[in-house]
Design a protein around this motif. Structure first.
Motif, short mmCIF file in Angstrom:
data_model
loop_
_atom_site.label_atom_id
_atom_site.label_comp_id
_atom_site.label_asym_id
_atom_site.label_seq_id
_atom_site.Cartn_x
_atom_site.Cartn_y
_atom_site.Cartn_z
N ILE A 17 0.84 -1.20 0.00
CA ILE A 17 0.00 0.00 0.00
C ILE A 17 0.87 1.25 0.00
O ILE A 17 0.63 2.20 -0.75
N GLN A 21 1.01 4.11 -2.86
CA GLN A 21 0.76 5.52 -2.57
C GLN A 21 1.93 6.38 -3.02
O GLN A 21 1.74 7.48 -3.55
N TRP A 190 -2.12 15.26 -2.43
CA TRP A 190 -1.85 14.46 -1.25
C TRP A 190 -1.01 13.24 -1.63
O TRP A 190 -0.86 12.91 -2.81
N LYS A 191 -0.50 12.54 -0.62
CA LYS A 191 0.34 11.38 -0.87
C LYS A 191 -0.42 10.24 -1.53
O LYS A 191 0.18 9.35 -2.14
N SER A 192 -1.74 10.25 -1.41
CA SER A 192 -2.56 9.22 -2.05
C SER A 192 -2.63 9.39 -3.56
O SER A 192 -3.07 8.48 -4.27
N THR A 223 -4.99 6.58 -10.41
CA THR A 223 -5.35 5.20 -10.11
C THR A 223 -4.81 4.30 -11.20
O THR A 223 -4.10 4.75 -12.10
#
Length: 262
Positions: A17, A21, A190-192, A223
């Motif tokens: 994960i 990210q 953001w880091k996402s 994504t």
């Protein structure tokens, strides 16, 4: 033993994960930089409503491939094409429709390969009369300078792009082109890989002494579609200024960007 295997699985899952990210954050950062060393193919769709005295509608799909080329260890050349595909209703007259290609703009930015404090690039911009309808083309070849400068720090990207194009050849019966385009932009990621941002698109037609200004706030996310890295962007469009009879009531923008990281 089972607890050990479970703990090991959780460690690898968490690492996966975190890695995903990190990848998304890095891609989002590069996408916020129009001259990053990243091959991308954006499809930017703009739909605008309530245009002019006939309450017209215009849909513009901009195909915008960006290809960076390393020309030396110190310099990159980033090529960028904007090819519009346009369909419009009730713009020129009630119930009238025009559709086809608009004129393409091709840019090449020469940029330092290792710019730490300020990222910048300069080069030529070309206007190519690819339009397939009299209402969608200038029928002029044009050229001029283009430049970009931006700063990226702590998730923020702030910068501006500008070009100025003059017609140099084409149909003598059509008006000459002397047009400036200015696009200041700001983004936070953001880091996402999710982000928010806005840009202003100001087109100044010096020949006609008119200005068209759009404000485009957006939200975005990076994504994967299978193995294909992709960014989605969406937001409203606000027409702040336009020539007489050409202002839109409102619009929206949706973008799909296919990414090809090295």
């Amino acid at each position: 033993m089972n607890k050990f295997l479970l703990s090991l699985s959780l460690i690898f899952f968490s690492a996966g994960i975190a890695s995903a990210q990190d990848d998304a954050a890095e891609l989002a950062k590069k996408l916020a930089n129009p001259i990053a060393s990243l091959i991308s193919v954006p499809f930017q769709n703009n739909t605008d409503y309530g245009i002019g005295e006939f309450n017209g509608t215009r849909n513009t799909m901009n195909i915008q491939p960006v290809i960076p080329i390393s020309i030396s260890k110190d310099w990159n050349m980033i090529t960028r094409v904007v090819l519009p595909v346009v369909t419009q209703y009730s713009i020129t007259a009630p119930g009238e429709k025009q559709s086809g290609l608009g004129d393409a703009v091709m840019s090449a930015f020469f940029s330092p390969a290792n710019s730490e404090k300020l990222t910048w690039g300069v080069g030529p911009a070309l206007l190519i009369p690819t339009g397939t309808n009299d209402f969608l083309t200038t029928e002029k070849f044009g050229m001029g300078p283009t430049a970009i400068a931006l700063k990226q720090v702590n998730g923020w990207t702030i910068g501006a792009l500008v070009n100025q194009i003059w017609s140099v050849a084409g149909n003598a019966d059509r008006p000459d082109v002397s047009q400036m385009f200015v696009q200041p932009f700001v983004n936070y990621n953001w880091k996402s890989g999710a982000g928010i941002g806005a840009n202003m698109e100001w087109t100044q037609n010096w020949e006609a002494s008119t200005a068209t200004v759009w404000l485009n706030p957006t939200i975005s996310a990076v994504t994967s579609l299978g193995k294909q890295k992709t960014q989605f962007v969406v937001g409203p469009r606000l027409n702040l200024a336009a020539p007489d009879g050409g202002k839109a009531d409102w619009g929206w923008r949706a973008v799909v960007i296919f990414l090809f990281p090295k």
